[in-house]
Design a protein around this motif. Sequence first.
Motif, short mmCIF file in Angstrom:
data_model
loop_
_atom_site.label_atom_id
_atom_site.label_comp_id
_atom_site.label_asym_id
_atom_site.label_seq_id
_atom_site.Cartn_x
_atom_site.Cartn_y
_atom_site.Cartn_z
N LYS A 117 -5.96 -5.81 -0.55
CA LYS A 117 -6.81 -5.69 0.62
C LYS A 117 -5.93 -5.20 1.77
O LYS A 117 -4.76 -5.58 1.86
CB LYS A 117 -7.43 -7.04 0.98
CG LYS A 117 -7.97 -7.81 -0.21
CD LYS A 117 -8.20 -9.26 0.12
CE LYS A 117 -8.55 -10.08 -1.12
NZ LYS A 117 -7.33 -10.34 -1.94
N ALA A 118 -6.50 -4.38 2.64
CA ALA A 118 -5.69 -3.82 3.72
C ALA A 118 -6.57 -3.38 4.88
O ALA A 118 -7.78 -3.20 4.73
CB ALA A 118 -4.87 -2.63 3.22
N ILE A 119 -5.95 -3.22 6.02
CA ILE A 119 -6.56 -2.58 7.19
C ILE A 119 -5.88 -1.23 7.37
O ILE A 119 -4.66 -1.11 7.20
CB ILE A 119 -6.34 -3.41 8.47
CG1 ILE A 119 -7.18 -4.69 8.43
CG2 ILE A 119 -6.69 -2.62 9.72
CD1 ILE A 119 -6.90 -5.61 9.61
N LEU A 120 -6.65 -0.20 7.68
CA LEU A 120 -6.10 1.10 8.08
C LEU A 120 -6.45 1.35 9.53
O LEU A 120 -7.62 1.35 9.91
CB LEU A 120 -6.67 2.21 7.20
CG LEU A 120 -6.33 3.64 7.63
CD1 LEU A 120 -4.82 3.88 7.57
CD2 LEU A 120 -7.08 4.65 6.76
N ASN A 121 -5.43 1.55 10.35
CA ASN A 121 -5.62 1.80 11.78
C ASN A 121 -4.98 3.13 12.14
O ASN A 121 -3.87 3.44 11.69
CB ASN A 121 -4.99 0.68 12.60
CG ASN A 121 -5.19 0.87 14.09
OD1 ASN A 121 -6.24 1.31 14.54
ND2 ASN A 121 -4.17 0.54 14.87
N THR B 214 0.81 -1.21 0.00
CA THR B 214 0.00 0.00 0.00
C THR B 214 0.85 1.26 0.00
O THR B 214 2.03 1.25 0.31
CB THR B 214 -0.93 0.03 1.23
OG1 THR B 214 -0.15 -0.22 2.40
CG2 THR B 214 -2.02 -1.03 1.11
N VAL B 215 0.19 2.36 -0.37
CA VAL B 215 0.78 3.70 -0.35
C VAL B 215 -0.17 4.59 0.45
O VAL B 215 -1.39 4.44 0.37
CB VAL B 215 0.95 4.25 -1.79
CG1 VAL B 215 1.59 5.65 -1.75
CG2 VAL B 215 1.80 3.30 -2.62
N MET B 216 0.38 5.51 1.25
CA MET B 216 -0.45 6.36 2.09
C MET B 216 -0.04 7.82 1.99
O MET B 216 1.15 8.14 2.06
CB MET B 216 -0.36 5.93 3.56
CG MET B 216 -1.31 6.69 4.50
SD MET B 216 -0.90 6.49 6.27
CE MET B 216 -0.83 4.71 6.40
N GLU B 217 -1.04 8.69 1.84
CA GLU B 217 -0.83 10.13 1.91
C GLU B 217 -1.71 10.69 3.03
O GLU B 217 -2.82 10.20 3.26
CB GLU B 217 -1.17 10.82 0.60
CG GLU B 217 -0.19 10.56 -0.54
CD GLU B 217 1.13 11.29 -0.37
OE1 GLU B 217 1.27 12.07 0.60
OE2 GLU B 217 2.02 11.08 -1.21
N TYR C 138 -3.88 3.88 -1.25
CA TYR C 138 -4.03 3.26 -2.57
C TYR C 138 -2.94 2.23 -2.75
O TYR C 138 -2.02 2.09 -1.91
CB TYR C 138 -4.05 4.28 -3.69
CG TYR C 138 -2.90 5.27 -3.70
CD1 TYR C 138 -1.81 5.11 -4.54
CD2 TYR C 138 -2.94 6.40 -2.88
CE1 TYR C 138 -0.78 6.03 -4.57
CE2 TYR C 138 -1.90 7.33 -2.90
CZ TYR C 138 -0.84 7.14 -3.75
OH TYR C 138 0.19 8.05 -3.76
N LEU C 139 -3.02 1.46 -3.83
CA LEU C 139 -2.08 0.38 -4.09
C LEU C 139 -0.80 0.89 -4.73
O LEU C 139 -0.81 1.85 -5.50
CB LEU C 139 -2.71 -0.66 -5.01
CG LEU C 139 -3.88 -1.46 -4.44
CD1 LEU C 139 -4.49 -2.30 -5.55
CD2 LEU C 139 -3.43 -2.35 -3.29
N GLN C 140 0.29 0.23 -4.42
CA GLN C 140 1.53 0.49 -5.12
C GLN C 140 1.32 0.16 -6.60
O GLN C 140 0.54 -0.73 -6.95
CB GLN C 140 2.66 -0.36 -4.51
CG GLN C 140 4.05 0.14 -4.80
CD GLN C 140 4.60 -0.40 -6.10
OE1 GLN C 140 4.03 -1.31 -6.69
NE2 GLN C 140 5.72 0.15 -6.54
N SER C 141 1.99 0.87 -7.49
CA SER C 141 1.67 0.83 -8.92
C SER C 141 1.75 -0.55 -9.55
O SER C 141 1.10 -0.81 -10.57
CB SER C 141 2.61 1.79 -9.67
OG SER C 141 3.96 1.40 -9.49
N LYS C 142 2.51 -1.47 -8.98
CA LYS C 142 2.66 -2.80 -9.57
C LYS C 142 1.52 -3.75 -9.18
O LYS C 142 1.43 -4.85 -9.72
CB LYS C 142 4.00 -3.41 -9.16
CG LYS C 142 5.21 -2.64 -9.68
CD LYS C 142 6.51 -3.28 -9.23
CE LYS C 142 7.71 -2.50 -9.73
NZ LYS C 142 9.00 -3.10 -9.29
#
Length: 254
Positions: A94-98, A41-44, A85-89
Amino acid sequence: MAMAKVLYLLRDDPENSHRTFSFYPEVSGWHIFQTYGPSDTVMEIYHNEQSIVNTGKSDGDDGDDNNELQHKYLEAGERYVIQVYLQSKSWSGKAILNVRAEEPFREYESPLTVGLAKKFWLSTDDYDQTHFTTTFTPETTGRYNIETYSADEDTVMEIYHPDGYSMVASGESDGDRGVDDEELQVKTFEVGKTYTIQVYMEDFDNDGYAWVHVWRSPWNPTNDSRRVDDFIQQHGSSGVEFSPPRGRGGNTGA
């Protein structure tokens, strides 16, 4: 903050290529934003339309495996926007954000609260500070995630049942399931019972600050893809909204 957010992402689907949330902290202080799961994942994080993530760190992989971990000081009442969002590759993921807030160091003697990280000092040179002991009494029966983090980046954790026995499987107190060599245990706790959590550093020649926190998520955060699929099939891809600790922490909205 008390219940993490489940995310299902599809890179080529405009409606599901990313997830965006607003977060309004109730108290000023340090907060931790972290993703979990099998995806890269990527986070801003934005404040006043400007990213507060350091250059190159939105895909810094500072969490477990290819997940993200951001440590930011937030001002109470301000609006912060989190985008994952997902890394470009990656095509799908699926993910959890905490999101969790850090309690001030002076609060180290109080019991644990869901969604709040407790800060304490450990020193292998001082017998009275070789380990830290705290307690947690859940308000509801269910599955809880207990996680550590430290300056040493290698902690050991024991969790004791009210009847006195360890709930951690043999060899798993230093199982290194968290970030780097930190600990992450998933346990079922019963309402009204008090559980004891003890944390110490794995190395015998280090000292520094460490943190422990208890949080909840709809599925197991230890990279179990099958459990993610089961949850999404039952509840959909939007997941569960953040729920702040009662009277503390923050609130979110999409």
